[in-house]
Design an enzyme around this catalytic site. Structure first.
Site, PDB file in Angstrom:
ATOM      1  N   ALA A   1       0.829  -1.208   0.000  1.00 44.40           N
ATOM      2  CA  ALA A   1       0.000   0.000   0.000  1.00 44.40           C
ATOM      3  C   ALA A   1       0.862   1.255   0.000  1.00 44.40           C
ATOM      4  O   ALA A   1       0.451   2.308   0.476  1.00 44.40           O
ATOM      5  CB  ALA A   1      -0.928  -0.009   1.205  1.00 44.40           C
TER       6      ALA A   1
ATOM      7  N   ARG B   1      -2.050   7.586 -11.216  1.00 41.80           N
ATOM      8  CA  ARG B   1      -3.124   7.611 -12.213  1.00 41.80           C
ATOM      9  C   ARG B   1      -4.476   8.025 -11.628  1.00 41.80           C
ATOM     10  O   ARG B   1      -5.399   8.350 -12.352  1.00 41.80           O
ATOM     11  CB  ARG B   1      -3.232   6.224 -12.883  1.00 41.80           C
ATOM     12  CG  ARG B   1      -2.043   5.920 -13.786  1.00 41.80           C
ATOM     13  CD  ARG B   1      -1.915   4.428 -14.111  1.00 41.80           C
ATOM     14  NE  ARG B   1      -1.223   3.696 -13.042  1.00 41.80           N
ATOM     15  CZ  ARG B   1      -0.936   2.386 -13.096  1.00 41.80           C
ATOM     16  NH1 ARG B   1      -1.276   1.682 -14.174  1.00 41.80           N
ATOM     17  NH2 ARG B   1      -0.312   1.788 -12.099  1.00 41.80           N
TER      18      ARG B   1
ATOM     19  N   GLY C   1       2.436   2.589  -2.808  1.00 42.52           N
ATOM     20  CA  GLY C   1       2.553   3.256  -4.111  1.00 42.52           C
ATOM     21  C   GLY C   1       1.874   4.614  -4.122  1.00 42.52           C
ATOM     22  O   GLY C   1       1.039   4.931  -3.264  1.00 42.52           O
TER      23      GLY C   1
ATOM     24  N   LYS D   1      -4.234   6.526  -3.167  1.00 43.71           N
ATOM     25  CA  LYS D   1      -5.135   5.632  -3.901  1.00 43.71           C
ATOM     26  C   LYS D   1      -5.802   4.604  -3.015  1.00 43.71           C
ATOM     27  O   LYS D   1      -7.019   4.378  -3.103  1.00 43.71           O
ATOM     28  CB  LYS D   1      -4.372   4.919  -5.021  1.00 43.71           C
ATOM     29  CG  LYS D   1      -5.199   3.837  -5.696  1.00 43.71           C
ATOM     30  CD  LYS D   1      -4.557   3.283  -6.953  1.00 43.71           C
ATOM     31  CE  LYS D   1      -3.379   2.397  -6.637  1.00 43.71           C
ATOM     32  NZ  LYS D   1      -2.833   1.779  -7.865  1.00 43.71           N
TER      33      LYS D   1
ATOM     34  N   ALA E   1     -52.669  29.093  15.904  1.00 47.09           N
ATOM     35  CA  ALA E   1     -51.928  29.257  14.651  1.00 47.09           C
ATOM     36  C   ALA E   1     -51.061  30.508  14.726  1.00 47.09           C
ATOM     37  O   ALA E   1     -51.485  31.540  15.242  1.00 47.09           O
ATOM     38  CB  ALA E   1     -52.902  29.359  13.480  1.00 47.09           C
TER      39      ALA E   1
ATOM     40  N   ASN F   1     -48.786  16.190  17.955  1.00 49.90           N
ATOM     41  CA  ASN F   1     -48.939  16.573  16.555  1.00 49.90           C
ATOM     42  C   ASN F   1     -48.473  18.016  16.399  1.00 49.90           C
ATOM     43  O   ASN F   1     -49.041  18.918  17.007  1.00 49.90           O
ATOM     44  CB  ASN F   1     -50.405  16.429  16.122  1.00 49.90           C
ATOM     45  CG  ASN F   1     -50.533  16.519  14.604  1.00 49.90           C
ATOM     46  OD1 ASN F   1     -49.863  17.328  13.975  1.00 49.90           O
ATOM     47  ND2 ASN F   1     -51.383  15.691  14.038  1.00 49.90           N
TER      48      ASN F   1
HETATM   49  C1  UD1 Z   1       1.178  -4.597 -10.496  1.00 50.02           C
HETATM   50  C2  UD1 Z   1       2.035  -5.730 -11.058  1.00 50.02           C
HETATM   51  C3  UD1 Z   1       1.366  -6.242 -12.321  1.00 50.02           C
HETATM   52  C4  UD1 Z   1      -0.042  -6.715 -12.008  1.00 50.02           C
HETATM   53  C5  UD1 Z   1      -0.847  -5.614 -11.320  1.00 50.02           C
HETATM   54  C6  UD1 Z   1      -2.136  -6.208 -10.819  1.00 50.02           C
HETATM   55  C7  UD1 Z   1       4.362  -5.269 -10.464  1.00 50.02           C
HETATM   56  C8  UD1 Z   1       5.669  -4.807 -10.953  1.00 50.02           C
HETATM   57  N1  UD1 Z   1       3.368  -5.236 -11.342  1.00 50.02           N
HETATM   58  O1  UD1 Z   1       1.173  -3.564 -11.468  1.00 50.02           O
HETATM   59  O2  UD1 Z   1       2.118  -7.302 -12.858  1.00 50.02           O
HETATM   60  O3  UD1 Z   1      -0.700  -7.111 -13.195  1.00 50.02           O
HETATM   61  O4  UD1 Z   1      -0.128  -5.076 -10.194  1.00 50.02           O
HETATM   62  O5  UD1 Z   1      -2.994  -5.253 -10.279  1.00 50.02           O
HETATM   63  O6  UD1 Z   1       4.256  -5.681  -9.327  1.00 50.02           O
HETATM   64  N2  UD1 Z   1       3.246  -0.513  -4.228  1.00 50.02           N
HETATM   65  C9  UD1 Z   1       4.076  -0.428  -3.127  1.00 50.02           C
HETATM   66  N3  UD1 Z   1       5.320   0.109  -3.279  1.00 50.02           N
HETATM   67  C10 UD1 Z   1       5.780   0.543  -4.484  1.00 50.02           C
HETATM   68  C11 UD1 Z   1       4.939   0.427  -5.599  1.00 50.02           C
HETATM   69  C12 UD1 Z   1       3.685  -0.106  -5.445  1.00 50.02           C
HETATM   70  O7  UD1 Z   1       3.688  -0.805  -2.018  1.00 50.02           O
HETATM   71  O8  UD1 Z   1       6.912   1.015  -4.546  1.00 50.02           O
HETATM   72  C13 UD1 Z   1       1.891  -1.037  -4.046  1.00 50.02           C
HETATM   73  C14 UD1 Z   1       0.829  -0.082  -4.544  1.00 50.02           C
HETATM   74  O9  UD1 Z   1       0.377   0.763  -3.486  1.00 50.02           O
HETATM   75  C15 UD1 Z   1      -0.268  -1.024  -5.015  1.00 50.02           C
HETATM   76  C16 UD1 Z   1       0.482  -2.283  -5.426  1.00 50.02           C
HETATM   77  O10 UD1 Z   1       1.755  -2.196  -4.824  1.00 50.02           O
HETATM   78  O11 UD1 Z   1      -1.186  -1.315  -3.989  1.00 50.02           O
HETATM   79  C17 UD1 Z   1       0.634  -2.396  -6.932  1.00 50.02           C
HETATM   80  O12 UD1 Z   1       1.302  -1.262  -7.423  1.00 50.02           O
HETATM   81  P1  UD1 Z   1       0.926  -0.575  -8.794  1.00 50.02           P
HETATM   82  O13 UD1 Z   1       1.844   0.535  -9.039  1.00 50.02           O
HETATM   83  O14 UD1 Z   1      -0.514  -0.291  -8.838  1.00 50.02           O
HETATM   84  O15 UD1 Z   1       1.270  -1.769  -9.801  1.00 50.02           O
HETATM   85  P2  UD1 Z   1       0.626  -2.087 -11.206  1.00 50.02           P
HETATM   86  O16 UD1 Z   1       1.211  -1.205 -12.208  1.00 50.02           O
HETATM   87  O17 UD1 Z   1      -0.838  -2.113 -11.099  1.00 50.02           O
HETATM   88 CA    CA Z   2      -2.281  -1.558  -9.566  1.00 52.46          CA
END
Ligand code: UD1
Ligand code: CA
Length: 482
Positions: free
Chosen positions: A18, A24, A20, A31, A435, A389
């Site tokens: 969690a 997007r 990332g 997110k 009233a 009422n």
């Molecule tokens: C990732 C997978 C992809 C898969 C997809 C499924 C990788 C490299 N790719 O891509 O193969 O099809 O999920 O949904 O794993 N996160 C971290 N630290 C980071 C980066 C991300 O904890 O440095 C967490 C994000 O918060 C997220 C999850 O990992 O909850 C996935 O990261 P995200 O960047 O969404 O990966 P995708 O591009 O969706």
């Molecule tokens: Ca993802």
């Protein structure tokens, strides 16, 4: 194969990713804290993790970590928070989480993505069982999608054996044509993961440490790797942008609606009925179109809700009827009726068989059994007895510009239309108001309160002061006809 073929049976650690940024989403909010079904994405993942049961549950955070940690502390205080450093990627996230597990942990590690909210414990149990039965080093949850765009693809050799996972951004055209995707959910044998996670690099299109690279590395070392396609494809949806957020919300809602239908709830229009995960509905409840049953709302047997109604954290009693209304933190008694167009704010408690009618706003108001506020009223900071009422447009003037004051109304009180109750004020049992009364002093039990001066008619005023107007002409016509 390495020597670590067996793991301690049944031992499980769950790592939830969690950290990332969620670029997007284009959002100030991280997110994983965006919500579907009244719960954050990561909240759904953790709920499932808890249902599964694990010896360790870790959540990896970094982006807006304080916000994420605060949200988790409320709902999942037992999850261990692990901070990711500045090295980006899912591989790095798992690395830091692994470091926080006890050194001697040799069970299985289930990795879940904080943005894949629809997975259910059963799917994960099946994944785990398959993984253990096959003594695999890693098992990936996959899915066949009509449109796999954006996901990592599972690349299998001619023999069907999983070779590696390639990200969309790093894939060749041929690889992009593969429709089997990586759901971002994996089980690893802890010992194998520890060894191979140290070998991944950042040499890819995104310059990140990809967890997915571990699969290829294990395979190259002849470790057994598998991918298990999920039977429920929709449960593998990942949320990266707002369109996917809405789509995941729709799938979740469909699931919740179907569950309640199976429990004996009539839902006339599933497409426009939104029910949060925490809401509870009894049998024979009827939900009419365009209705939202949100948060921890509880609805009793036989109640009818809607159309066009929003209930947030409400409690609705047996056989009550609520239509075209909006209520938050309100309790609506059995057989009571609310609406149309009522606005119930927090602290409203409507007694059994009571009524809050059209264009009525209530707040912090206890309305006794069988009491009615039928039309055009504001009732705030009030305690109302039984069998009361309130005449149309009765208003509690609870605010003197500085403080809020209470209005107390005894049993069987009837107020005249357009009564203003200037709080603090008390009307004794059985009292009545005329009233238009403006009630500034307490009214004893059984008294009639009048505050409007006797009416005075000034004959001929319109013809004299408004000569030539339509009103003057009409008045003249009526008077000459008399
Ligand atoms: C990732 C997978 C992809 C898969 C997809 C499924 C990788 C490299 N790719 O891509 O193969 O099809 O999920 O949904 O794993 N996160 C971290 N630290 C980071 C980066 C991300 O904890 O440095 C967490 C994000 O918060 C997220 C999850 O990992 O909850 C996935 O990261 P995200 O960047 O969404 O990966 P995708 O591009 O969706
Ligand atoms: Ca993802």
């Amino acid at each position: 194969m390495t020597e670590n073929t067996a793991s301690t049976p049944g031992k499980l650690a769950i790592i939830v990713l969690a950290a990332g940024q969620g670029t997007r989403m284009k959002s100030r909010r991280p997110k994983v804290l965006h919500e579907i079904g009244g719960r954050s994405l990561v909240g759904h993942v953790l709920t499932t993790a808890h249902a599964l049961g694990a010896d360790h549950i870790e959540v990896v955070v970094r982006h807006e970590r304080d916000q994420v940690v605060a949200a988790l502390a409320e709902q999942h205080p037992d999850a261990v928070i692990v901070d990711q450093d500045e090295i980006p990627g899912t591989g790095r996230a798992v690395q830091v989480a692994l470091d926080r597990l006890p050194d001697d942990f040799d069970g299985d590690v289930l990795v879940l993505s904080g943005d894949v909210p629809l997975l259910q414990a059963d799917t994960l149990r099946t994944l785990l069982e398959g993984h253990r039965a096959a003594s695999a080093a890693a098992t990936v949850l996959s899915a066949y999608l009509d449109d796999p765009t954006g996901y990592g693809r599972v690349i299998r050799g001619a023999d069907g054996v999983v070779e590696r996972i390639v990200e969309q951004k790093d894939a060749t055209d041929d690889e992009r044509a593969v429709t089997e995707i990586n759901a971002g959910v994996y089980v690893f044998r802890a010992t194998a993961l520890r060894t191979f996670i140290t070998r991944i690099g950042q040499d890819n299109a995104q310059g990140e440490m990809y967890l997915t690279d571990v699969i290829g590395l294990l395979r190259a070392a002849s470790e057994p790797v598998a991918a298990e396609p999920a039977s429920d494809v929709a449960s593998t949806f990942g949320v990266n942008d707002r369109a996917q957020l809405a789509e995941a919300g729709r799938v979740l809602n469909q699931r919740i609606v179907r569950n309640w239908q199976r429990e004996g709830v009539t839902i006339v229009d599933p497409a426009t009925t939104w029910i949060d995960d925490d809401a509870k509905l009894a049998a024979d409840v009827t939900i009419l179109p365009n209705t939202q049953i949100l948060r921890a709302t509880v609805i009793g047997p036989g109640a009818t809700i809607g159309p066009d109604t929003t209930l947030v954290d409400c409690e609705v009693g047996e056989d009550a009827v609520v239509r075209r209304s909006d209520a938050t933190l309100a309790v609506i008694g059995a057989n009571a009726t609310v609406g149309p167009f009522s606005f119930l704010r927090p602290g409203t408690v409507l007694g059994e068989g009571g009524k809050i009618g059209a264009y009525v706003e209530t707040k912090n108001a206890q309305i006794g059994e069988g009491s009615k506020v039928p039309h055009l009223s504001y009732v705030g900071d009030a305690t109302i007895g039984r069998g009361v009422n309130l005449g149309a447009s009765t208003i509690t003037a609870n605010y003197d510009d500085v403080n809020k004051h209470r209005t107390e109304i005894g049993d069987e009180v009837h107020t005249g239309s357009h009564t203003v109750l200037v709080a603090p004020v008390r009307l004794g049992a059985g009292a009545k108001t005329g009233a238009g009364a403006v009630v500034r002093k307490d009214v004893p039990a059984g008294a009639l309160a009048m505050s409007v001066a006797p009416q005075r008619n000034i004959e001929g005023w319109v013809e004299k002061n408004r000569a030539g107007t339509g009103a003057a002409d009409a008045a003249a016509r009526e008077r000459s006809a008399e």
